[in-house]
Design a protein around this motif. Sequence first.
Motif, PDB file in Angstrom:
ATOM      1  N   LEU A  26       0.509  76.874  72.404  1.00 17.56           N
ATOM      2  CA  LEU A  26       0.280  77.993  71.497  1.00 17.56           C
ATOM      3  C   LEU A  26      -1.209  78.196  71.230  1.00 17.56           C
ATOM      4  N   VAL A  27      -1.926  77.124  70.923  1.00 26.86           N
ATOM      5  CA  VAL A  27      -3.370  77.217  70.673  1.00 26.86           C
ATOM      6  C   VAL A  27      -4.095  77.677  71.940  1.00 26.86           C
ATOM      7  N   PHE A  28      -3.711  77.128  73.093  1.00 18.20           N
ATOM      8  CA  PHE A  28      -4.285  77.562  74.365  1.00 18.20           C
ATOM      9  C   PHE A  28      -4.095  79.069  74.546  1.00 18.20           C
ATOM     10  N   GLY A  32      -6.920  81.830  74.616  1.00 12.82           N
ATOM     11  CA  GLY A  32      -6.951  82.584  75.863  1.00 12.82           C
ATOM     12  C   GLY A  32      -6.901  84.081  75.642  1.00 12.82           C
ATOM     13  N   VAL A  33      -6.075  84.531  74.699  1.00 10.03           N
ATOM     14  CA  VAL A  33      -6.017  85.965  74.388  1.00 10.03           C
ATOM     15  C   VAL A  33      -7.367  86.436  73.854  1.00 10.03           C
ATOM     16  N   ILE A  34      -7.986  85.634  73.000  1.00  6.31           N
ATOM     17  CA  ILE A  34      -9.299  85.996  72.452  1.00  6.31           C
ATOM     18  C   ILE A  34     -10.346  86.049  73.565  1.00  6.31           C
ATOM     19  N   GLN A  35     -10.357  85.040  74.444  1.00  6.50           N
ATOM     20  CA  GLN A  35     -11.358  84.966  75.513  1.00  6.50           C
ATOM     21  C   GLN A  35     -11.184  86.060  76.564  1.00  6.50           C
ATOM     22  N   VAL A  49     -10.006  77.865  79.429  1.00  3.50           N
ATOM     23  CA  VAL A  49      -9.730  77.588  78.019  1.00  3.50           C
ATOM     24  C   VAL A  49      -9.055  76.222  77.933  1.00  3.50           C
ATOM     25  N   LEU A  50      -9.612  75.324  77.131  1.00  2.00           N
ATOM     26  CA  LEU A  50      -9.047  73.985  76.932  1.00  2.00           C
ATOM     27  C   LEU A  50      -8.752  73.278  78.252  1.00  2.00           C
ATOM     28  N   SER A 114      -5.531  72.238  88.255  1.00  8.63           N
ATOM     29  CA  SER A 114      -5.402  71.570  86.954  1.00  8.63           C
ATOM     30  C   SER A 114      -4.264  72.188  86.144  1.00  8.63           C
ATOM     31  N   ASN A 115      -4.058  73.502  86.247  1.00  5.43           N
ATOM     32  CA  ASN A 115      -2.930  74.138  85.565  1.00  5.43           C
ATOM     33  C   ASN A 115      -1.606  73.589  86.106  1.00  5.43           C
ATOM     34  N   VAL A 116      -1.540  73.410  87.420  1.00  3.92           N
ATOM     35  CA  VAL A 116      -0.311  72.908  88.041  1.00  3.92           C
ATOM     36  C   VAL A 116      -0.019  71.489  87.562  1.00  3.92           C
ATOM     37  N   VAL A 117      -1.025  70.641  87.555  1.00  5.02           N
ATOM     38  CA  VAL A 117      -0.826  69.249  87.125  1.00  5.02           C
ATOM     39  C   VAL A 117      -0.373  69.213  85.665  1.00  5.02           C
ATOM     40  N   VAL A 118      -1.028  69.976  84.809  1.00  8.45           N
ATOM     41  CA  VAL A 118      -0.641  70.014  83.390  1.00  8.45           C
ATOM     42  C   VAL A 118       0.774  70.563  83.252  1.00  8.45           C
ATOM     43  N   SER A 119       1.124  71.565  84.032  1.00  6.97           N
ATOM     44  CA  SER A 119       2.471  72.122  83.977  1.00  6.97           C
ATOM     45  C   SER A 119       3.509  71.072  84.361  1.00  6.97           C
TER      46      SER A 119
END
Length: 164
Positions: A26-28, A32-35, A49-50, A114-119
């Motif tokens: 949620l924070v990400f 992300g929406v702001i950035q 982001v993060l 990195s997104n894939v690993v975190v997912s």
Amino acid sequence: MAHIPINHPLRPLYRTLAGLIGAYVLVFGIIGVIQTAGDPFFDRGDVWVLGLRTNLAFAVLSVIYGAVLLGGAIVDGNLGHMINLGAGLVFIVVGMAMMTVMQTDANFLNFSMSNVVVSFVFGLLVLTAGLYDKVGSPEDVAAEEAFRRRHATAAPSGATSSGG
């Protein structure tokens, strides 16, 4: 026969873990929406982001997904259990799908490795939480204990003792 424990002693820990993952997502998403505000929805830019790469589409989906996951951790009962099972599978499937298209124009969520690993990690953790946070009545717990004792004492089929 499938066996999912009922009222596991570590259930609060698993629900807290799923809630923390939901809060991170949620924070990400909010950051992300702001950035990415003002960027094209499916932009393939270089916004991080993060520690994860994002675009506006992925950020909006993360806000929604994080809110659902956090809500599932807060809501008591088996609704959270079902949300965790489903969310864990979605994390893993999306990670696999985005890894497949990562170096192509079909990478509409702007995933990096990195997104894939975190997912994958989040998927396994939330799926594990879903496997251990099922709630049941005292009668359900008694039936589970009887089931476990009956199968623990039964000899495996086809097992023979070999004499020497």
